[in-house]
Design a protein around this motif. Structure first.
Motif, PDB file in Angstrom:
ATOM      1  N   MET A 128       9.732   8.198 -67.386  1.00  0.00           N
ATOM      2  CA  MET A 128      10.201   6.891 -66.961  1.00  0.00           C
ATOM      3  C   MET A 128      11.539   6.560 -67.599  1.00  0.00           C
ATOM      4  O   MET A 128      11.884   7.075 -68.673  1.00  0.00           O
ATOM      5  CB  MET A 128       9.197   5.795 -67.367  1.00  0.00           C
ATOM      6  CG  MET A 128       7.816   5.929 -66.774  1.00  0.00           C
ATOM      7  SD  MET A 128       6.703   4.658 -67.429  1.00  0.00           S
ATOM      8  CE  MET A 128       7.517   3.168 -66.813  1.00  0.00           C
ATOM      9  N   ASP A 129      12.307   5.687 -66.930  1.00  0.00           N
ATOM     10  CA  ASP A 129      13.518   5.088 -67.490  1.00  0.00           C
ATOM     11  C   ASP A 129      13.415   3.571 -67.374  1.00  0.00           C
ATOM     12  O   ASP A 129      12.816   3.060 -66.421  1.00  0.00           O
ATOM     13  CB  ASP A 129      14.776   5.512 -66.713  1.00  0.00           C
ATOM     14  CG  ASP A 129      15.079   6.997 -66.823  1.00  0.00           C
ATOM     15  OD1 ASP A 129      14.462   7.683 -67.655  1.00  0.00           O
ATOM     16  OD2 ASP A 129      15.948   7.469 -66.054  1.00  0.00           O
ATOM     17  N   PHE A 130      13.998   2.859 -68.342  1.00  0.00           N
ATOM     18  CA  PHE A 130      14.199   1.413 -68.243  1.00  0.00           C
ATOM     19  C   PHE A 130      15.654   1.123 -68.565  1.00  0.00           C
ATOM     20  O   PHE A 130      16.256   1.783 -69.421  1.00  0.00           O
ATOM     21  CB  PHE A 130      13.283   0.641 -69.202  1.00  0.00           C
ATOM     22  CG  PHE A 130      11.849   0.615 -68.781  1.00  0.00           C
ATOM     23  CD1 PHE A 130      11.430  -0.213 -67.743  1.00  0.00           C
ATOM     24  CD2 PHE A 130      10.917   1.414 -69.404  1.00  0.00           C
ATOM     25  CE1 PHE A 130      10.103  -0.227 -67.338  1.00  0.00           C
ATOM     26  CE2 PHE A 130       9.583   1.410 -69.013  1.00  0.00           C
ATOM     27  CZ  PHE A 130       9.168   0.585 -67.971  1.00  0.00           C
ATOM     28  N   ALA A 140      20.341   1.771 -71.360  1.00  0.00           N
ATOM     29  CA  ALA A 140      19.329   2.578 -70.690  1.00  0.00           C
ATOM     30  C   ALA A 140      18.482   3.311 -71.723  1.00  0.00           C
ATOM     31  O   ALA A 140      19.015   3.906 -72.672  1.00  0.00           O
ATOM     32  CB  ALA A 140      19.976   3.582 -69.742  1.00  0.00           C
ATOM     33  N   ALA A 141      17.162   3.246 -71.550  1.00  0.00           N
ATOM     34  CA  ALA A 141      16.210   4.049 -72.311  1.00  0.00           C
ATOM     35  C   ALA A 141      15.671   5.088 -71.339  1.00  0.00           C
ATOM     36  O   ALA A 141      14.999   4.748 -70.357  1.00  0.00           O
ATOM     37  CB  ALA A 141      15.086   3.178 -72.862  1.00  0.00           C
ATOM     38  N   LYS A 142      15.956   6.364 -71.604  1.00  0.00           N
ATOM     39  CA  LYS A 142      15.701   7.418 -70.626  1.00  0.00           C
ATOM     40  C   LYS A 142      14.668   8.418 -71.136  1.00  0.00           C
ATOM     41  O   LYS A 142      14.575   8.669 -72.334  1.00  0.00           O
ATOM     42  CB  LYS A 142      17.001   8.133 -70.278  1.00  0.00           C
ATOM     43  CG  LYS A 142      18.115   7.176 -69.811  1.00  0.00           C
ATOM     44  CD  LYS A 142      19.441   7.872 -69.653  1.00  0.00           C
ATOM     45  CE  LYS A 142      19.500   8.733 -68.418  1.00  0.00           C
ATOM     46  NZ  LYS A 142      19.503   7.928 -67.173  1.00  0.00           N
ATOM     47  N   HIS A 143      13.897   8.964 -70.210  1.00  0.00           N
ATOM     48  CA  HIS A 143      12.904  10.009 -70.482  1.00  0.00           C
ATOM     49  C   HIS A 143      11.774   9.508 -71.386  1.00  0.00           C
ATOM     50  O   HIS A 143      11.334  10.194 -72.304  1.00  0.00           O
ATOM     51  CB  HIS A 143      13.570  11.245 -71.102  1.00  0.00           C
ATOM     52  CG  HIS A 143      14.774  11.705 -70.357  1.00  0.00           C
ATOM     53  ND1 HIS A 143      14.722  12.097 -69.035  1.00  0.00           N
ATOM     54  CD2 HIS A 143      16.083  11.791 -70.720  1.00  0.00           C
ATOM     55  CE1 HIS A 143      15.939  12.432 -68.633  1.00  0.00           C
ATOM     56  NE2 HIS A 143      16.784  12.247 -69.621  1.00  0.00           N
ATOM     57  N   ALA A 160      12.714   3.246 -63.432  1.00  0.00           N
ATOM     58  CA  ALA A 160      12.600   4.434 -62.588  1.00  0.00           C
ATOM     59  C   ALA A 160      11.422   5.267 -63.048  1.00  0.00           C
ATOM     60  O   ALA A 160      11.082   5.302 -64.232  1.00  0.00           O
ATOM     61  CB  ALA A 160      13.879   5.264 -62.638  1.00  0.00           C
ATOM     62  N   SER A 161      10.809   5.944 -62.101  1.00  0.00           N
ATOM     63  CA  SER A 161       9.755   6.917 -62.382  1.00  0.00           C
ATOM     64  C   SER A 161      10.209   8.264 -61.857  1.00  0.00           C
ATOM     65  O   SER A 161      10.718   8.358 -60.735  1.00  0.00           O
ATOM     66  CB  SER A 161       8.445   6.492 -61.715  1.00  0.00           C
ATOM     67  OG  SER A 161       7.436   7.450 -61.963  1.00  0.00           O
ATOM     68  N   ARG A 162      10.029   9.326 -62.661  1.00  0.00           N
ATOM     69  CA  ARG A 162      10.563  10.641 -62.316  1.00  0.00           C
ATOM     70  C   ARG A 162       9.450  11.695 -62.343  1.00  0.00           C
ATOM     71  O   ARG A 162       8.688  11.788 -63.305  1.00  0.00           O
ATOM     72  CB  ARG A 162      11.674  11.025 -63.292  1.00  0.00           C
ATOM     73  CG  ARG A 162      12.299  12.371 -63.049  1.00  0.00           C
ATOM     74  CD  ARG A 162      13.554  12.598 -63.877  1.00  0.00           C
ATOM     75  NE  ARG A 162      13.491  11.940 -65.172  1.00  0.00           N
ATOM     76  CZ  ARG A 162      14.143  10.806 -65.453  1.00  0.00           C
ATOM     77  NH1 ARG A 162      14.903  10.227 -64.555  1.00  0.00           N
ATOM     78  NH2 ARG A 162      14.034  10.251 -66.653  1.00  0.00           N
ATOM     79  N   LEU A 163       9.369  12.500 -61.290  1.00  0.00           N
ATOM     80  CA  LEU A 163       8.486  13.657 -61.229  1.00  0.00           C
ATOM     81  C   LEU A 163       9.314  14.913 -61.427  1.00  0.00           C
ATOM     82  O   LEU A 163      10.352  15.091 -60.774  1.00  0.00           O
ATOM     83  CB  LEU A 163       7.754  13.720 -59.893  1.00  0.00           C
ATOM     84  CG  LEU A 163       6.786  12.575 -59.589  1.00  0.00           C
ATOM     85  CD1 LEU A 163       6.213  12.741 -58.177  1.00  0.00           C
ATOM     86  CD2 LEU A 163       5.658  12.530 -60.608  1.00  0.00           C
TER      87      LEU A 163
END
Length: 307
Positions: free
Chosen positions: A182-184, A199-202, A164-167
């Motif tokens: 980003m998240d993976f 999950a690896a977040k932020h 995921a890509s986050r703005l």
């Protein structure tokens, strides 16, 4: 404009809570509102959803789950908290190749709306009206929001992965800030009844103030989760998370459906307890959750539509 003294006196505390991100006794930092999580169904299980991620909220918890979604899903969620805090979450997910890949979008808005602007006649002395009430010059919102684009795909019959890509955007009166992250994530079907999630977040995430160029980093977070289908198809879930600069925490919960129409849930999120339930009618699913919290209990409702 006029406003009661109780609200005036409560504003500094409310602004401090929002601007510092102190939404729980633990944690903090930029984007701390995301610790409130998304969706009424996951919250009812204490927020332990990384090892399941089987509906549209996979956009938030584990994007690998998007690859297994069989039909389009749209969700709207609203939560009210103490100090006039409001949390709203919208999400959409759809399969690309059913059972092989899928994508999703989400929008989150966390805010205190209608904050009165006051001014000082002298240091520590507010401007007042003729009748002694504090003068309100305008109303403004304190807003934090993010927009996410996510994708999940099937590697083989056991393993699915997602990204995921986050703005991010933050606005307070005449100040604003923007950022990106980003998240993976991954899901592994260990057995027919056991699913593991990660999950690896932020990743690389931060928010830069547009005027001063000061950057606030969003704490990096690792989550490992599991879901187990047990007696009479009840689901048991656990997440273990480690947030940068914070302690290791645990979320755990359980869910039981009856005839695929009604469900009950209970859980715990790092010492804060939650309960919830669902009702399905044709393409609609209504979810409710209640969670205790140090700064005031949370009530959350969400509606999912599938087609």
């Amino acid at each position: 404009m006029r406003l009661g003294w109780a609200r005036i006196l409560g504003l500094p505390l409310a602004l401090l809570i929002l601007s510092t991100g102190s939404l729980h006794a633990q944690g903090g930092g930029a984007n701390a509102y995301m610790q409130l999580l998304a969706g009424a169904r996951p919250l009812g299980m204490g927020g332990a959803f990384t090892g399941l991620a089987d509906d549209v909220t996979a956009v938030f918890f584990n994007q690998a789950g998007l690859s297994a979604i069989r039909q389009r899903e749209a969700m709207a969620m609203h939560a009210s908290a103490s100090f006039d805090r409001q949390l709203n979450f919208l999400a959409f997910a759809a399969p690309i190749h059913k059972g092989d890949s899928g994508w999703g979008l989400s929008y989150t808005r966390f805010s205190i709306d209608g904050i009165p602007e006051t001014r000082e006649a002298a240091p520590g002395i507010p401007v007042v009206n003729g009748d002694g009430t504090v003068t309100i010059f305008s109303l403004f919102d304190d807003v934090e929001e993010n927009f996410v684009v996510a994708y999940g795909w099937k590697i083989n019959d056991k393993l699915r992965v997602g990204a995921a890509s986050r703005l991010n955007h933050r606005e307070l009166f005449n100040r604003s800030a923007n950022g990106w992250g980003m998240d993976f994530s991954a899901l592994y079907q260990a057995t027919g009844d056991v699913r593991l999630g990660f999950a690896a977040k932020h990743i690389f995430e931060g928010i830069r103030e547009n005027f001063s160029q000061h950057r606030d980093d969003v704490p990096f977070e690792l989550v490992a989760g599991a879901s187990v289908r047990g007696w009479k198809d009840a689901m048991y879930l656990i997440d273990i998370f480690a947030r940068e600069g914070d302690h290791i925490g645990v979320r755990a919960g359980a869910e039981k459906w009856w005839k695929d129409h009604y469900a009950l849930r209970a859980g715990v999120n790092d010492g804060e307890f939650s309960v919830g339930g669902s009702a399905r009618y044709q393409a609609f699913q209504f979810d409710y959750a209640f969670q205790t919290a140090d700064l005031g209990d949370l009530n959350r409702v969400s509606l999912i539509y599938r087609w």
